[in-house]
Design a protein around this motif. Structure first.
Motif, PDB file in Angstrom:
ATOM      1  N   CYS A 143       0.868  -1.196   0.000  1.00  0.00           N
ATOM      2  CA  CYS A 143       0.000   0.000   0.000  1.00  0.00           C
ATOM      3  C   CYS A 143       0.890   1.227   0.000  1.00  0.00           C
ATOM      4  CB  CYS A 143      -0.873   0.087   1.245  1.00  0.00           C
ATOM      5  SG  CYS A 143      -1.627  -1.410   1.790  1.00  0.00           S
ATOM      6  N   ASP A 144       0.633   2.144  -0.901  1.00  0.00           N
ATOM      7  CA  ASP A 144       1.342   3.423  -0.922  1.00  0.00           C
ATOM      8  C   ASP A 144       2.835   3.245  -1.188  1.00  0.00           C
ATOM      9  OD1 ASP A 144       1.386   6.219  -0.744  1.00  0.00           O
ATOM     10  OD2 ASP A 144       1.942   6.183   1.373  1.00  0.00           O
ATOM     11  N   CYS A 145       3.212   2.128  -1.758  1.00  0.00           N
ATOM     12  CA  CYS A 145       4.620   1.877  -2.095  1.00  0.00           C
ATOM     13  C   CYS A 145       4.674   0.682  -3.027  1.00  0.00           C
ATOM     14  CB  CYS A 145       5.454   1.614  -0.828  1.00  0.00           C
ATOM     15  SG  CYS A 145       4.983   0.142   0.095  1.00  0.00           S
ATOM     16  N   GLY A 146       5.864   0.423  -3.552  1.00  0.00           N
ATOM     17  CA  GLY A 146       6.086  -0.781  -4.349  1.00  0.00           C
ATOM     18  C   GLY A 146       6.310  -0.546  -5.825  1.00  0.00           C
ATOM     19  N   THR A 166       0.039  -2.084  -4.922  1.00  0.00           N
ATOM     20  CA  THR A 166      -0.966  -1.018  -5.047  1.00  0.00           C
ATOM     21  C   THR A 166      -0.276   0.276  -4.611  1.00  0.00           C
ATOM     22  OG1 THR A 166      -1.990  -1.004  -2.822  1.00  0.00           O
ATOM     23  CG2 THR A 166      -2.672  -2.740  -4.340  1.00  0.00           C
ATOM     24  N   ASP A 167      -0.190   1.205  -5.522  1.00  0.00           N
ATOM     25  CA  ASP A 167       0.591   2.414  -5.275  1.00  0.00           C
ATOM     26  C   ASP A 167       0.000   3.547  -6.106  1.00  0.00           C
ATOM     27  OD1 ASP A 167       2.580   4.134  -4.403  1.00  0.00           O
ATOM     28  OD2 ASP A 167       4.253   2.916  -5.128  1.00  0.00           O
ATOM     29  N   HIS A 168       0.298   4.786  -5.719  1.00  0.00           N
ATOM     30  CA  HIS A 168      -0.196   5.942  -6.482  1.00  0.00           C
ATOM     31  C   HIS A 168       0.940   6.861  -6.877  1.00  0.00           C
ATOM     32  CE1 HIS A 168      -0.169   9.212  -3.234  1.00  0.00           C
ATOM     33  NE2 HIS A 168       0.308   8.144  -2.633  1.00  0.00           N
ATOM     34  N   HIS A 169       2.182   6.416  -6.680  1.00  0.00           N
ATOM     35  CA  HIS A 169       3.325   7.227  -7.088  1.00  0.00           C
ATOM     36  C   HIS A 169       3.658   6.964  -8.553  1.00  0.00           C
ATOM     37  CE1 HIS A 169       3.827   6.994  -2.629  1.00  0.00           C
ATOM     38  NE2 HIS A 169       3.994   8.283  -2.824  1.00  0.00           N
ATOM     39  N   LEU A 170       4.440   7.856  -9.129  1.00  0.00           N
ATOM     40  CA  LEU A 170       4.755   7.738 -10.544  1.00  0.00           C
ATOM     41  C   LEU A 170       5.649   6.532 -10.803  1.00  0.00           C
ATOM     42  CD1 LEU A 170       5.481  11.445 -11.571  1.00  0.00           C
ATOM     43  CD2 LEU A 170       3.392  10.121 -11.925  1.00  0.00           C
ATOM     44  N   ARG A 177       7.708  -7.014 -11.761  1.00  0.00           N
ATOM     45  CA  ARG A 177       7.074  -8.242 -12.276  1.00  0.00           C
ATOM     46  C   ARG A 177       6.261  -8.879 -11.154  1.00  0.00           C
ATOM     47  NH1 ARG A 177      10.078 -12.726 -15.078  1.00  0.00           N
ATOM     48  NH2 ARG A 177      11.522 -12.571 -13.320  1.00  0.00           N
ATOM     49  N   ALA A 178       5.202  -8.192 -10.752  1.00  0.00           N
ATOM     50  CA  ALA A 178       4.361  -8.648  -9.650  1.00  0.00           C
ATOM     51  C   ALA A 178       3.148  -9.391 -10.195  1.00  0.00           C
ATOM     52  CB  ALA A 178       3.916  -7.449  -8.815  1.00  0.00           C
ATOM     53  N   ALA A 179       2.411 -10.039  -9.282  1.00  0.00           N
ATOM     54  CA  ALA A 179       1.186 -10.725  -9.680  1.00  0.00           C
ATOM     55  C   ALA A 179       0.178  -9.729 -10.234  1.00  0.00           C
ATOM     56  CB  ALA A 179       0.599 -11.470  -8.486  1.00  0.00           C
ATOM     57  N   ALA A 180       0.210  -8.510  -9.719  1.00  0.00           N
ATOM     58  CA  ALA A 180      -0.605  -7.415 -10.242  1.00  0.00           C
ATOM     59  C   ALA A 180       0.058  -6.109  -9.826  1.00  0.00           C
ATOM     60  CB  ALA A 180      -2.033  -7.493  -9.707  1.00  0.00           C
ATOM     61  N   VAL A 181      -0.031  -5.128 -10.694  1.00  0.00           N
ATOM     62  CA  VAL A 181       0.493  -3.795 -10.394  1.00  0.00           C
ATOM     63  C   VAL A 181      -0.642  -2.803 -10.603  1.00  0.00           C
ATOM     64  CG1 VAL A 181       2.177  -2.015 -10.972  1.00  0.00           C
ATOM     65  CG2 VAL A 181       2.830  -4.431 -11.104  1.00  0.00           C
ATOM     66  N   VAL A 182      -1.201  -2.328  -9.501  1.00  0.00           N
ATOM     67  CA  VAL A 182      -2.353  -1.432  -9.558  1.00  0.00           C
ATOM     68  C   VAL A 182      -1.874  -0.024  -9.208  1.00  0.00           C
ATOM     69  CG1 VAL A 182      -4.709  -1.018  -8.763  1.00  0.00           C
ATOM     70  CG2 VAL A 182      -3.803  -3.356  -8.801  1.00  0.00           C
ATOM     71  N   ASP A 183      -1.802   0.806 -10.211  1.00  0.00           N
ATOM     72  CA  ASP A 183      -1.350   2.189 -10.038  1.00  0.00           C
ATOM     73  C   ASP A 183      -2.006   3.012 -11.137  1.00  0.00           C
ATOM     74  OD1 ASP A 183       0.047   4.659 -10.100  1.00  0.00           O
ATOM     75  OD2 ASP A 183       1.826   3.740  -9.227  1.00  0.00           O
ATOM     76  N   PRO A 184      -2.840   3.982 -10.783  1.00  0.00           N
ATOM     77  CA  PRO A 184      -3.533   4.753 -11.824  1.00  0.00           C
ATOM     78  C   PRO A 184      -2.598   5.556 -12.714  1.00  0.00           C
ATOM     79  CG  PRO A 184      -3.875   5.734  -9.649  1.00  0.00           C
ATOM     80  CD  PRO A 184      -3.216   4.417  -9.430  1.00  0.00           C
ATOM     81  N   HIS A 185      -1.307   5.662 -12.339  1.00  0.00           N
ATOM     82  CA  HIS A 185      -0.356   6.406 -13.146  1.00  0.00           C
ATOM     83  C   HIS A 185       0.380   5.513 -14.152  1.00  0.00           C
ATOM     84  CE1 HIS A 185      -0.839  10.182 -11.010  1.00  0.00           C
ATOM     85  NE2 HIS A 185      -0.819   9.507  -9.880  1.00  0.00           N
ATOM     86  N   ARG A 186       0.040   4.221 -14.213  1.00  0.00           N
ATOM     87  CA  ARG A 186       0.623   3.380 -15.256  1.00  0.00           C
ATOM     88  C   ARG A 186       0.304   3.956 -16.629  1.00  0.00           C
ATOM     89  NH1 ARG A 186      -0.377  -3.029 -14.427  1.00  0.00           N
ATOM     90  NH2 ARG A 186      -0.158  -2.824 -16.685  1.00  0.00           N
ATOM     91  N   ALA A 187       1.268   3.882 -17.506  1.00  0.00           N
ATOM     92  CA  ALA A 187       1.072   4.447 -18.847  1.00  0.00           C
ATOM     93  C   ALA A 187      -0.077   3.777 -19.581  1.00  0.00           C
ATOM     94  CB  ALA A 187       2.363   4.320 -19.652  1.00  0.00           C
ATOM     95  N   ASP A 188      -0.336   2.499 -19.283  1.00  0.00           N
ATOM     96  CA  ASP A 188      -1.391   1.756 -19.976  1.00  0.00           C
ATOM     97  C   ASP A 188      -2.698   1.724 -19.187  1.00  0.00           C
ATOM     98  OD1 ASP A 188      -0.456   0.191 -17.923  1.00  0.00           O
ATOM     99  OD2 ASP A 188      -0.515  -1.687 -19.056  1.00  0.00           O
ATOM    100  N   CYS A 189      -2.811   2.575 -18.161  1.00  0.00           N
ATOM    101  CA  CYS A 189      -4.021   2.603 -17.341  1.00  0.00           C
ATOM    102  C   CYS A 189      -4.896   3.782 -17.765  1.00  0.00           C
ATOM    103  CB  CYS A 189      -3.673   2.715 -15.859  1.00  0.00           C
ATOM    104  SG  CYS A 189      -5.120   2.666 -14.773  1.00  0.00           S
ATOM    105  N   ASN A 190      -6.131   3.490 -18.102  1.00  0.00           N
ATOM    106  CA  ASN A 190      -7.054   4.528 -18.566  1.00  0.00           C
ATOM    107  C   ASN A 190      -8.091   4.886 -17.510  1.00  0.00           C
ATOM    108  OD1 ASN A 190      -5.917   4.669 -21.226  1.00  0.00           O
ATOM    109  ND2 ASN A 190      -6.934   2.733 -21.683  1.00  0.00           N
TER     110      ASN A 190
END
Length: 590
Positions: A143-146, A166-170, A177-190
């Motif tokens: 949370c908030d890191c990673g 799960t992170d919100h940093h750039l 290479r995680a099981a999932a990378v949830v970050d709204p700042h991912r380039a491929d996240c809309n």
């Protein structure tokens, strides 16, 4: 004859709107304010005002969110041990607490891990991952890191640990290479809203996980609101919705830990406000991770035991007071160092190796506000240098640190704040690289750089327009914060009935103003000692924010004054209409 009192600050007046749009339920002054803030239709205003669960976006729109929820579902079915790994600031601690409360509702008590600020630093670490693996953990949710822990996720994989980030940093150039990378700042996240904090993102995911089973859990929004305000999220979009819901939950919470925290921190515990979250609640949560152990605050947030909650809030208050003492001493030293950079406007780096690493962010934030320039504050931790950066809105902190990435061992952040680590050998080069970044940064981020002593005014009003109806309309725009700042009013047409210094050290000013036959109260906190008092009968223009105040059991309107000036020396002079016998006061709204 007494000297004319000029403004202490540089007043920036808004451009007048001759014919503002009409919005249902709002009179001309607030309609003008809304128009200045970009609203054009009643539908836009309605969506803003009604922010809540009904205005949130489906979590499935966020890249990897469904994959993350599927992996957590799999872990629950297989009875795998889950650990929540967070940051040691108020956003990270709140994010962990959201997951703990959410998973408890599903019958799961996750392990939780907050790294030591001193021995491990921010983000995932080998020592922490090894400790969790030894405790039988198979799935780690950050949370908030990673997002920057590419190497550490590889270490986890080598230990047969799955990681959900799960992170919100750039993000950097490579995702873990995680099981999932949830970050709204991912380039491929809309995802439509990229301004969620770590706690806000945890709230979205945890509530979605519960919703898969038709469940919900109390207090998730309340806890997430603390992290959202602490991390300076814009009070628009989903962050605004989370805070609105969260304040309602905190007011009604039956959880002993949250009740104890709000009772000790809020001015009115039955009606906690954004100001309470930002100035008294979040600093207590932050204090634990700054100079003690973050687990103290985390235990309080999730506590269901009255006796434990009473003990923990006592311990947390002691830590908070100690943090304040350390910060006061260090801030005086930092101000002295900053004096050597007076007259400049670019980023400044201040270093003293004896400062506690947990308070460098506080020092940076205070000085960034005072100097209106980007400030980095650095100290030594063993063989490493660690620092925090805070900056005005014209300087994107995370982008600035990314520009210096080659000199740093760790970095992370967002627009307003960030942290970094580097080795001593790179210090001089980093000073040069960071200190020569232009403002605004990146170029084009803002039309001009902010300067110290500026005061942006949202509305210019005659005294006759300042009433309970105006206060009620402004109340509808809450919660205030970045992106929806509390409106600053410039009020004309009042005369001083009485002005005096108040407080144990006479650090504040109290005004009793006259507008016609009525009186109106105002207060200016922390007024410089050299600032002159106006005399009774003086025509005075006041700038500040409108607030409700209770005095001797009676509710009243009061202006919290930021600056004032004699009317003849006021920048508002040009806004006045010619006086006539029928119109002795300013009649226009600006």
């Amino acid at each position: 004859m007494a000297a004319v009192i000029a403004p202490r600050l540089e007043w920036h007046l808004p451009e007048p709107i001759v014919d503002p749009p009409r919005f249902a339920g709002f009179t001309a002054p607030v309609a003008t304010l809304l128009a200045r803030r970009g609203f054009r239709t009643d539908d836009e205003v309605g969506r803003f005002l009604e922010a809540g669960t009904g205005t949130m976006h489906p979590i499935g729109l966020m890249a990897d969110a469904e994959a993350a929820l599927d992996r957590i579902d799999q872990a629950m079915v297989a009875r795998e041990q889950i650990a929540i790994w967070g940051d040691y600031d108020a956003d990270g601690i709140s994010a962990i607490a959201v997951w703990v409360l959410g998973l408890r509702k599903l019958g799961i008590e996750p392990k939780r891990y907050v790294p030591s600020r001193w021995s491990e630093g921010y983000g995932l670490s080998r020592v922490g991952l090894e400790a969790l693996a030894e405790r039988g953990v198979r799935l780690v949710i950050t949370c908030d890191c990673g997002i920057a822990n590419v190497a550490e996720v590889e270490i986890a994989r080598s230990m047969d640990l799955d990681v959900i980030v799960t992170d919100h940093h750039l993000p950097g150039p490579m995702l873990p290479r995680a099981a999932a990378v949830v970050d709204p700042h991912r380039a491929d996240c809309n995802y439509p809203d990229s301004d969620l904090t770590g706690a806000g993102l945890s709230f979205k995911l945890a509530t979605a996980l519960l919703a898969r089973r038709g469940l919900s859990a109390p207090d998730l929004a309340g806890v997430a609101a603390i992290g959202t305000i602490a991390d300076l999220a814009p009070m628009t979009g989903e962050s605004r919705a989370i805070v609105r819901l969260g304040l309602e939950e905190l007011a009604a919470s039956k959880r002993p830990g949250l009740r104890a925290l709000v009772a000790a921190s809020a001015i009115d515990p039955d009606n906690p406000t954004v100001r309470d979250l930002g100035y008294t609640i979040a600093p207590r949560i932050n204090a634990a991770g700054r100079i003690a152990e973050a687990e103290l605050a985390l235990r309080l947030l999730v506590s269901d035991d009255e006796e434990e909650a009473a003990r923990l809030i006592g311990e947390l208050d002691s830590v908070h007071e100690r943090r304040r003492e350390l910060t006061t001493a260090a801030l005086a030293e930092a101000r002295a160092l900053a004096d050597g950079h007076s007259g400049e406007n670019g980023p400044v780096l201040l270093r003293k190796d004896s400062w506690a690493p947990g308070i460098v962010g506080l020092i940076a934030g205070r000085l960034a506000d005072e100097l209106a320039r980007p400030v980095g504050v650095v100290c030594a931790v063993d063989e490493e240098l660690r620092g925090s950066v805070r900056a005005p809105q014209d300087f994107h902190v995370a982008a600035a640190l990314e520009a210096c990435a080659g000199l740093l061992t760790k970095r992370g952040g967002h627009a307003a704040a960030g942290g970094f680590s580097l080795m001593e050998g790179n210090w001089i080069a980093f000073q040069a690289a960071f200190g020569t970044l232009p403002r605004p940064y990146p170029p084009g981020l803002a039309s001009r750089a902010e300067r110290a002593g500026q005061l942006a005014i949202d509305l210019v009003l005659p005294a006759s327009r300042v009433d309970w109806a105006l206060a009620a309309q402004l109340e509808r725009l809450r919660p205030y914060g970045p992106g929806n700042v509390e409106p600053v009013l410039a009020i004309t047409g009042m005369h001083v009935a009485e002005a005096r210094r108040v407080g144990a050290t006479e650090a504040h000013m109290s005004f009793r103003m006259r507008r016609g036959l009525e009186t109106f109260d105002a207060v200016a906190f922390a007024t410089p000692a050299e600032r002159p008092l106006p005399a009774a009968g003086d025509a005075l223009d006041l700038v500040g924010t409108l607030e409700r105040d209770t005095f001797q059991g009676i509710e009243r309107l009061r202006l919290r004054v930021t600056d004032y000036a004699h009317s003849e020396a006021s920048p508002l002079l040009a806004r006045r209409l010619p006086r006539t016998p029928a119109s002795p006061q300013l009649a226009a709204v600006g």
